[in-house]
Design an enzyme around this catalytic site. Structure first.
Site, mmCIF file in Angstrom:
data_model
loop_
_atom_site.group_PDB
_atom_site.id
_atom_site.type_symbol
_atom_site.label_atom_id
_atom_site.label_comp_id
_atom_site.label_asym_id
_atom_site.label_seq_id
_atom_site.Cartn_x
_atom_site.Cartn_y
_atom_site.Cartn_z
ATOM 1 N N GLU A 151 0.810 -1.226 0.000
ATOM 2 C CA GLU A 151 0.000 0.000 0.000
ATOM 3 C C GLU A 151 0.844 1.278 0.000
ATOM 4 O O GLU A 151 0.777 2.091 0.928
ATOM 5 C CB GLU A 151 -0.958 0.005 1.201
ATOM 6 C CG GLU A 151 -2.031 -1.052 1.105
ATOM 7 C CD GLU A 151 -3.143 -0.878 2.140
ATOM 8 O OE1 GLU A 151 -2.938 -0.191 3.147
ATOM 9 O OE2 GLU A 151 -4.236 -1.429 1.915
ATOM 10 N N GLU A 310 -6.648 -8.040 -0.211
ATOM 11 C CA GLU A 310 -7.000 -7.993 1.215
ATOM 12 C C GLU A 310 -8.451 -7.584 1.383
ATOM 13 O O GLU A 310 -8.968 -6.754 0.636
ATOM 14 C CB GLU A 310 -6.180 -6.920 1.950
ATOM 15 C CG GLU A 310 -4.725 -7.184 2.133
ATOM 16 C CD GLU A 310 -4.059 -6.033 2.900
ATOM 17 O OE1 GLU A 310 -4.739 -5.347 3.684
ATOM 18 O OE2 GLU A 310 -2.854 -5.814 2.683
HETATM 19 C C1 GLA Z 1 -4.113 -2.462 4.942
HETATM 20 C C2 GLA Z 1 -2.724 -3.045 5.063
HETATM 21 C C3 GLA Z 1 -2.638 -4.178 6.013
HETATM 22 C C4 GLA Z 1 -3.484 -3.940 7.231
HETATM 23 C C5 GLA Z 1 -4.902 -3.643 6.826
HETATM 24 C C6 GLA Z 1 -5.828 -3.430 7.993
HETATM 25 O O1 GLA Z 1 -4.833 -2.926 3.915
HETATM 26 O O2 GLA Z 1 -2.168 -3.411 3.833
HETATM 27 O O3 GLA Z 1 -1.282 -4.336 6.368
HETATM 28 O O4 GLA Z 1 -2.958 -2.885 7.950
HETATM 29 O O5 GLA Z 1 -4.902 -2.467 6.069
HETATM 30 O O6 GLA Z 1 -7.127 -3.148 7.575
#
Ligand code: GLA
Ligand code: ZN
Length: 673
Positions: A151, A310
């Site tokens: 991210e 995710e």
């Molecule tokens: C993001 C991050 C993860 C985690 C999630 C929690 O998507 O990539 O590492 O912190 O948020 O929602």
């Protein structure tokens, strides 16, 4: 990973952080993963500190064990380069790695996504680590993708960034005269004599107002946004280049965040082998919000399948109120991602951590540590279904006759502008149009200004404030050729540098739309004008453009204020096509009627007629056509099927016009016969 020939089904799994746990837990993880039908894990996202405990020492002993363990357990791996949070020694020894905030504050060690993208130290060591990981694990056949960093995001205003910004500007504009021209620096005595006069547009320089959204000098701030997005992309590219050097055939991705404003994902996509993204809908967001984001992610690579990297299996930790995902919702949203083009379903996190801020974020394995939880049961049930479904729709695409144009730079520019209204919100304007199509289950492609338009029957470009060089040409050719184009208020105002196109709004779009916008009236919150359409009175809010017809005809006019009788909605016949201008923001029902009318006229069909709570999408590959029906509502719904087929989940066969009764939150995936 979805590219990989090794993948024969919808991969199911997610972020796994065994480095946070003692080794005796790992075996239990493997047992539970098997129970839940997990087949992929993303490993090593935040393990830089472990992998490189000092400048000269790398230590892969733990990762070796983890890699051996998951291999023995037949898990595919999405292997991260671990560069999303730098180690403490690096911050202590090389402070250039620490970011400087917009207010000038130099950060100390802490948090994550914390490295300055122009820090020579960061670039050197992140790239070195990526290369070491690739060298070490390149022969592991169970690796299906590289996952670079995590991210990417944020910004930095440090000395390094300032230096690099000057170089970037010099490459872009060549001469200081050109820089002065594009930034319009004659305003407020901003003339730059040398590239070294350029400073970063932070709080100390171009003071923002309206909650940091705006700036005094749009040209500078816009270029800084471009530069930061580019700088982070450059970090990604540098790691990617090493990965490709070592493993040319292994797909490379990084996980995106949907409509994340600071990064121009349309540019990033060019460097990604496939799109992956993390779906965490805002509390209370409608089904269309996630749908549009999925479609945007699919659109980044012109319709190619993407990867849901995710989502939370249950609860998140970072909303103000972290409500639980209700029973059935995780499954429903997983299938929604698939319905819009995802070929994976993945979670953050596989086991819920015990300390720091994510201890209250669900994991497939919750703190109790057993399979006896609602979350685990729901995850397992979905895992079984995905096994059953197999490879049926992998790689399948969506055919759309409607395109909505979304442009990140336009987003920055229109919202950096001081004036004319703080209510102007590009994403929500686009959403307003998208929703009207989604409610009717009409497929939409979210496209960029670089994409080809000719194959679409209808192209909608709401709030196209910045009409870039050449894009007007593309629209002109498209409409001349018979296409139908819709745009809205405050469009065509500026060119690529946020300089107003003089000679009358909407600038470059004026001849296509056949109008001249003389003035733009911002409507304060709670107030409004009105116009009528289809014998109904419609609201006119946010902005009312005051325009004159230059060949277009008025389909409706304002009903109040001094501009009563001036056009609020226009249609111009141009070449073989048509161009509509919606001069204001109206209510949801207006867009349903207006866009619904255009779709009828163009014979743009819905994928399947269904009750409002039921979403329908269609994907297609060499195996056939797959109709996804998703009941987002709280009650059972009935869909009268227009085509027959077999439900991949229940095995049930339907013939048209059978009625499919769907329980609340239920899903049907019909392989059409
Ligand atoms: C993001 C991050 C993860 C985690 C999630 C929690 O998507 O990539 O590492 O912190 O948020 O929602
Ligand atoms: Zn910096």
């Amino acid at each position: 990973m979805i590219e990989s020939k090794k993948v024969k089904k919808v991969l199911y799994g997610g972020d796994y952080n065994p480095e946070q746990w003692p080794e005796d837990i790992w075996q239990e993880d493997m047992r539970l993963f098997k129970l839940a039908h997990i087949d992929v894990v993303t490993i090593s996202v935040f393990s830089w500190a472990k992998l490189q405990p000092s400048e000269d020492t790398y230590d892969f002993s733990q990762l070796d064990k983890i890699m051996a363990l998951v291999k023995e357990n037949n898990l595919s791996v999405c292997l991260a380069t671990a560069t999303a949070a730098h180690p403490a020694w690096m911050a202590r020894k090389y402070p250039d790695i620490l970011r400087v905030e917009h207010n000038g504050m130099k950060r100390a060690f802490g948090s994550r996504h914390n490295s300055c993208p122009n820090s020579p130290t960061y670039r050197k060591y992140s790239v070195a680590l990526a290369a070491k990981i690739a060298e070490r694990y390149k022969d592991y056949e169970n690796i299906v993708s590289w996952h670079v960093s995590n991210e990417y995001g944020g910004e930095c205003y440090c000395e390094n960034c300032q230096k690099a910004f000057r170089v970037w500007l010099k490459n872009r504009y060549k001469t200081i005269d050109e820089l002065n021209r594009v930034w319009n620096t004659a305003f407020w005595s901003h003339t730059m004599y040398d590239f070294d006069d350029v400073v970063v547009p932070d709080l100390r320089s171009e003071e923002f107002h309206w909650e940091r959204m705006r700036t005094n000098f749009q040209g500078i701030s816009l270029d800084y946004k471009r530069f930061i997005s580019y700088s982070l992309q450059e970090c990604y590219r540098l790691e990617k280049a090493e990965l490709k050097r070592i493993t040319p055939d292994m797909p490379v991705t990084t996980n995106l965040m949907g409509f994340y404003k600071p990064l121009d994902y349309q540019s990033w996509a060019e460097d990604m082998d496939f799109i992956s993204w993390d779906n965490y809908p805002a509390v209370g967001a409608g089904k269309e919000d996630a749908a549009m984001t999925h479609d945007m992610m699919r659109g980044l690579k012109q319709g190619k399948a993407f990867c849901l990297m995710e989502q939370t299996p249950g609860v998140s930790n970072w909303h103000i109120y972290c409500s639980l995902k209700r029973p059935g919702v995780m499954r429903l949203w997983s299938y929604q991602a698939i319905a819009h083009g995802s070929d994976t379903v993945m979670f953050f996190q596989m086991r819920r951590s015990i300390g720091a801020c994510e201890k209250f974020h669900s994991g497939v394995i919750e703190h109790v540590g057993t399979e006896n939880t609602r979350i685990f049961r729901e995850v397992t049930a979905l895992g079984k279904e995905l096994d059953l479904i197999g490879s049926a729709f992998l790689g399948a695409r969506t055919k759309a006759e409607v395109a909505i144009v979304f442009d990140w730079e336009n987003w920055w520019a229109v919202e950096l502008s001081a004036g004319p209204s703080k209510l102007i919100n590009y994403h929500s304007e686009v959403m307003t149009y998208y929703r009207a199509f989604a409610k009717q289950n009409i497929s939409v492609d979210m496209v960029s200004v670089k994409d080809d338009l000719l194959s679409y029957k209808l192209v909608v470009a709401p709030l196209l404030y910045m009409c870039k060089d050449g894009f007007d040409e593309k629209i002109r050719a498209y409409v001349k050729n018979g296409g139908v184009f819709v745009t809205s208020y405050f469009s065509g105002i500026v060119e690529d540098h946020d300089l107003v196109v003089t000679g009358g709004y909407p600038g470059r779009l004026r001849d296509i739309l056949g109008i001249w916008v003389e003035e733009c009236d911002a409507i304060p919150e709670g107030m409004g004008n009105s116009f009528s359409y289809g014998n109904k009175k419609r609201s006119a809010t946010i902005m009312c453009d005051l325009l004159h017809l230059e060949g277009a005809k008025a389909l409706s006019t304002y009903e109040e204020d001094f501009y009563v009788g001036m056009p609020a909605l226009t249609l111009n016949e141009f070449g073989n096509g048509k161009a509509y201008y919606v001069a204001t923001r109206s209510d949801e029902e207006f867009y349903d009627d207006f866009l619904g009318g255009i779709c009828n006229e163009l014979m743009i069909q819905s994928v399947q007629k269904a009750p409002l709570n039921v979403e329908a999408t269609l994907r297609e590959n060499e195996n056939g056509q797959f109709l996804f029906l998703l009941n987002h509502g709280e009650d059972a719904e009935t869909v009268v099927l227009e085509r027959g087929g077999t439900d991949l989940i229940s095995g049930k066969k339907y013939e048209a016009p059978d009625s499919a009764v769907m329980e609340k939150k239920d899903v049907i995936i019909l392989k059409l016969s």
